[in-house]
Each structure stands twice: as structure tokens, then as C-alpha cells.
Design a protein around this motif. Structure first.
Motif, short mmCIF file in Angstrom:
data_model
loop_
_atom_site.label_atom_id
_atom_site.label_comp_id
_atom_site.label_asym_id
_atom_site.label_seq_id
_atom_site.Cartn_x
_atom_site.Cartn_y
_atom_site.Cartn_z
N GLU A 111 0.83 -1.26 0.06
CA GLU A 111 -0.03 0.00 -0.04
C GLU A 111 0.86 1.24 0.11
N ASP A 112 1.91 1.33 0.73
CA ASP A 112 2.86 2.49 0.74
C ASP A 112 3.52 2.53 -0.64
N MET A 113 3.76 1.52 -1.31
CA MET A 113 4.32 1.48 -2.66
C MET A 113 3.39 2.23 -3.52
N LYS A 114 2.20 1.77 -3.44
CA LYS A 114 1.21 2.15 -4.22
C LYS A 114 0.63 3.68 -4.24
N LEU A 115 0.94 4.39 -2.91
CA LEU A 115 0.87 5.63 -2.85
C LEU A 115 2.09 6.49 -3.45
N ILE A 116 3.46 5.76 -3.35
CA ILE A 116 4.30 6.63 -3.92
C ILE A 116 4.25 6.51 -5.52
N ALA A 117 3.71 5.20 -6.07
CA ALA A 117 3.59 5.22 -7.26
C ALA A 117 2.58 6.24 -8.06
N ASP A 118 1.43 6.17 -7.06
CA ASP A 118 0.45 7.35 -7.73
C ASP A 118 1.04 8.69 -7.70
N ILE A 119 1.59 9.14 -6.73
CA ILE A 119 2.46 10.64 -6.82
C ILE A 119 3.29 10.47 -8.08
N ALA A 120 4.37 9.52 -8.17
CA ALA A 120 5.16 9.45 -9.26
C ALA A 120 4.57 9.51 -10.75
N GLY A 121 3.33 8.94 -10.82
CA GLY A 121 2.47 8.74 -11.98
C GLY A 121 2.04 10.27 -12.32
N GLU A 122 1.44 10.91 -11.14
CA GLU A 122 1.03 12.12 -11.32
C GLU A 122 1.69 13.23 -11.69
N ARG A 123 2.97 12.97 -11.16
CA ARG A 123 4.09 14.00 -11.46
C ARG A 123 5.10 13.76 -12.48
N ASP A 124 4.81 12.39 -13.40
CA ASP A 124 5.73 12.15 -14.36
C ASP A 124 7.20 11.85 -13.95
N LEU A 125 7.16 11.15 -12.81
CA LEU A 125 8.63 10.95 -12.15
C LEU A 125 9.02 9.36 -12.36
N TRP A 126 10.42 9.15 -12.42
CA TRP A 126 11.03 7.93 -12.25
C TRP A 126 10.73 7.43 -11.08
N ILE A 127 10.79 6.26 -10.82
CA ILE A 127 10.90 5.54 -9.27
C ILE A 127 11.91 4.45 -9.33
N ILE A 128 12.92 4.81 -8.69
CA ILE A 128 14.12 4.05 -8.56
C ILE A 128 13.97 3.25 -7.06
N SER A 129 13.86 1.99 -7.23
CA SER A 129 13.83 0.89 -6.16
C SER A 129 14.65 0.08 -5.91
N ASP A 130 15.46 0.33 -4.75
CA ASP A 130 16.60 -0.40 -4.40
C ASP A 130 16.35 -1.58 -3.49
N GLU A 131 15.88 -2.87 -3.84
CA GLU A 131 15.31 -3.93 -3.27
C GLU A 131 16.25 -4.90 -2.97
N VAL A 132 17.65 -4.69 -2.55
CA VAL A 132 18.60 -5.64 -2.48
C VAL A 132 18.57 -6.36 -1.17
N TYR A 133 17.55 -5.89 -0.22
CA TYR A 133 17.47 -6.76 1.13
C TYR A 133 16.03 -7.43 0.93
N ARG A 134 15.41 -7.50 -0.40
CA ARG A 134 14.26 -7.77 -0.57
C ARG A 134 13.41 -8.90 0.41
N GLU A 135 14.20 -10.17 0.45
CA GLU A 135 13.66 -11.14 1.52
C GLU A 135 13.81 -11.02 2.80
N PHE A 136 14.49 -9.89 3.25
CA PHE A 136 14.82 -9.93 4.66
C PHE A 136 13.81 -8.77 5.38
N VAL A 137 12.59 -9.33 5.63
CA VAL A 137 11.44 -8.75 6.15
C VAL A 137 10.98 -9.64 7.32
#
Length: 400
Positions: free
Chosen positions: A182-208
Motif C-alpha cells: 500500500e505504501d508503494m502504491k501511494l508513492i507510485a500514484d504520486i510518481a505517475g501524477e508528476r511524471d517521475l521515475w521510481i528508483i527502487s533499491d530492493e537488495v534486501y527484499r527477502e529480509f522482512v
């Protein structure tokens, strides 16, 4: 002879610049527990070594600039397990996640362009953005709030007509903050509205931890054309020295630009890529075991930190870092004391002062980052040393 002015704006790493004092302490007979750098003591899976040993080509030849197809295919299959569809053409192999970040900022930034990044942030973002001619606009987060930043008002207030991208690291370094989908969707919506790149650094993806789901911006297909994922074998597989990372995107213009840079540096190490391909074919049980190990270390370091009077710290949700506010005005001075004056039974500890993880001047002077990369007994002892050190340091500075 004069160097580039931007080099004056690039600072030394707060993670590594105190190393010489730790070396001197060790040479003077002290045992130094090193919590400053994200180098786990967990063994690299044997399949990496086996794959390298089986390499029997007569010549170690150049790889393709975008990577060995064997590795690209293995990474593609890995992402499919999470419901994400990335093929060979979407996956560029880089020399660690660091080169992927460097290529990304070089490809998208003009001089003066801005990148929004939550602070405190991985220190090398500052190096790479500055080298590309860009400017970091920080989203300041607080220890008291668990360093959270998925807030529409906070993010939109940072956007200007020079903003090119929002950069997110989840799970986070240095804070351990984790973005929900849900947090990611919020950020994605803002980036879409403002035509911005999203750079997502996910090197620790499984460590949750604490039952959290693995999340990725790649799970949001509507943003595929503006999304750049940064990935790496370094942390996920405890293979930091292999220097194999990835720039992943479905944006053809971005991939074409990055390919020009990849061709300029020729290729990544061929043999390391062969070993990395074997890592990505590991069974799911590997990730379950690694997650459980780091979660237990997280619990150990947090429990010990909570014994320090006056500390401010929330239990992090992921990665293998924790950032805490100490009852100390100047953490760098405290670290120097720990490395040059303090010992308890011949032992001391090294951590990373957090000031260098901030872009906002003056912040982080009373905060530290701990990488919980040692076994639980060593972690508990390390934090005990920090507690004992604080007691002696404050008594010494107060003249008692």
C-alpha cells in the motif's frame, strides 16, 4: 592543477573512514567487534563455489556487456516466483548494485536535477547523485516515528519543477524501514501524477520480519515504464565480494542508455556471473532460513539496545541494520573514544556514525547505525560494550 568542483561535494564514507582507527586498536591487542559495515558472517551458499569450480573454459573471455544469458534467465525465473515478469531484455548485469545506481543516475539526470530520497539514506546515494550532477532533496524521517516516510503530504512538498525521480530503499539501509505494498502504491500514484521515475533499491527484499510479506514496486504493473529496480547478490546471498548486481527495467530508452555505459566498461566478471546464476536457483528454504537467522539477530540487538538509558529506537521491520539515537551529543567523538581509549576486558566495538547518512546539515550527530551481521552472542556483547562505553564516556566528559 584543479579537480572537479563536484568532488569537493562528495564526502568520504562514514562507514569506512574510521577503519584505520579500528586497525590500530587491533594492532594494540584489542578485539574489535565490527558493526559498521554490511558484511555478514553467514556463509555464502556452497553452490556458488561449486559453479565456479566447474567452470572449465580454456579462456576466461569477455561476457556480454548486459550480462551472461544464463544469469539473466536465472534472475528472470526468480522474479516469476513473485509474480513479476522480467525477461532477458529487462535485466542488465552490473558490478554490484552500486554500479546499477551509478548508471541509473548518470542516465536520467541533467546538471541540477533533483532526486527525492528519504533520509537517513545509504551514503553512496550522495556520491552517485552528485557525480551525475544531480541534487538530493531529502525527506527527513525521525527515529521516534520508525523513520517512516510513505506520506503523501511529505513527498509532494518536496517536489519541484527540477524533480526527476523518487528513490526508495526497502527494506531500508540504514533504518530497516519496510514499505508495504500500500505504501508503494501511494508513492507510485504520486510518481505517475508528476511524471517521475521510481528508483527502487530492493537488495534486501527477502529480509522482512514479523510475518511481513515480501514486497516490490515490480508488483505494480501500471508503473512498469517508469520503474527502475536495483538488485544484487551481495546481501541476499552473503556474497558481497562477488560484485554482481542488476539494473532492471521495462523502459526501453532507459535500458538503451544504460547499455551505452555498460559497453563502455565492457562487461562484468564472467566467472562471478556463473556463480551468481547458481545462487538464483536455490530452493525457497534458503530464503526462509536466512530470514529467520537475521530476524533473530534483529531481536538480539534490539533487546540489548533497550538496556541503554535514554536511547530512542524502534524495532526495524527488515534488512540487517538498525539506527538508534543515543544519549550522546557527538557520536563521532564517542566512536573515537571507543576505538582509541576504551576497552572492557580487551574488547571494544565499531559502528557507523549516522550523520553521514543525512543530507540535511546537523542531523544524525547523536545517531548510530548498527549492521547486525555477527552471530547473536557477538551482537549482544557488542551492544553491551556500547552501553558500558556510554557510561564511561559520559563520566569522563563530565569530569567524574
Amino acid at each position: 592543477m584543479k579537480l572537479s568542483e563536484k568532488m569537493d561535494r562528495i564526502l568520504q564514507s562514514p562507514i569506512r573512514r574510521f577503519n584505520k582507527y579500528a586497525i590500530e586498536a587491533a594492532e594494540n591487542g584489542k578485539k574489535v567487534y565490527k558493526l559498521n559495515i554490511g558484511q555478514p558472517d553467514v556463509e555464502t551458499p556452497q553452490c556458488f563455489m561449486d559453479a565456479v569450480k566447474k567452470f572449465d573454459e580454456k579462456v576466461v573471455a569477455y561476457s556480454e556487456s548486459c550480462g551472461e544469458t544464463e544469469l539473466q534467465d536465472a534472475v528472470s525465473e526468480y522474479f516469476k516466483k513473485y509474480g513479476m515478469d522480467y525477461g532477458r531484455d529487462d535485466i542488465m548485469v552490473t558490478s554490484g548494485g552500486s554500479e546499477a545506481l551509478n548508471m541509473t543516475f548518470t542516465s536520467i539526470l541533467e546538471p541540477g536535477d533533483e532526486v527525492i530520497i528519504p533520509e537517513p539514506f545509504y551514503t553512496n546515494y550522495s556520491t552517485f547523485v552528485t557525480a551525475a550532477g544531480g541534487v538530493i532533496v531529502p525527506l527527513t524521517t525521525k527515529a521516534e516515528e520508525g523513520y517512516s516516510y510513505a506520506n503523501k503530504g511529505l513527498i509532494e512538498a518536496a517536489i519541484t519543477d527540477r524533480t526527476k525521480a523518487i528513490c526508495c530503499l526497502s527494506p531500508g539501509n540504514p533504518t530497516g524501514n519496510v514499505l508495504s505494498l500500500e505504501d508503494m502504491k501511494l508513492i507510485a500514484d504520486i510518481a505517475g501524477e508528476r511524471d517521475l521515475w521510481i528508483i527502487s533499491d530492493e537488495v534486501y527484499r527477502e529480509f522482512v520480519y514479523d510475518g511481513r510479506d515480501v514486497t516490490s514496486f515490480g508488483m505494480l504493473p501500471d508503473i512498469a515504464d517508469r520503474l527502475i529496480i536495483i538488485d544484487s547478490v551481495s546481501k541476499r546471498f552473503s556474497a558481497c565480494g562477488a560484485r554482481v548486481g542488476f539494473l532492471i527495467t521495462k523502459n526501453r530508452d532507459m535500458m538503451e542508455a544504460a547499455t551505452k555505459l555498460a559497453q563502455g566498461r565492457l562487461c562484468c566478471p564472467t566467472i562471478d556471473q556463473i556463480g551468481a546464476a547458481a545462487l538464483y536457483r536455490l530452493d525457497k528454504s534458503y530464503y526462509d532460513d536466512a530470514r529467520a537467522e537475521y530476524e533473530s539477530r534483529r531481536d538480539a540487538v534490539y533487546d540489548e539496545l533497550m538496556k541503554i538509558p535514554g536511547i530512542v529506537c524502534r524495532k526495524p521491520g527488515g534488512s540487517f541494520y538498525i539506527t538508534a539515537k543515543l544519549p550522546i551529543d557527538d557520536v563521532e567523538d564517542f566512536l573515537m573514544y571507543m576505538l582509541t581509549e576504551f576497552d572492557d576486558n580487551g574488547e571494544t566495538v565499531m559502528f557507523a556514525p549516522a550523520e553521514g547518512f543525512y543530507a540535511t546539515e546537523g542531523l544524525g550527530k547523536d545517531e548510530i547505525r548498527i549492521a547486525y551481521v555477527l552471530n547473536k552472542d557477538d551482537i549482544r556483547r557488542s551492544v553491551e560494550l556500547i552501553r558500558l562505553g556510554i557510561e564511561r564516556y559520559k563520566a569522563l566528559r563530565n569530569g567524574r
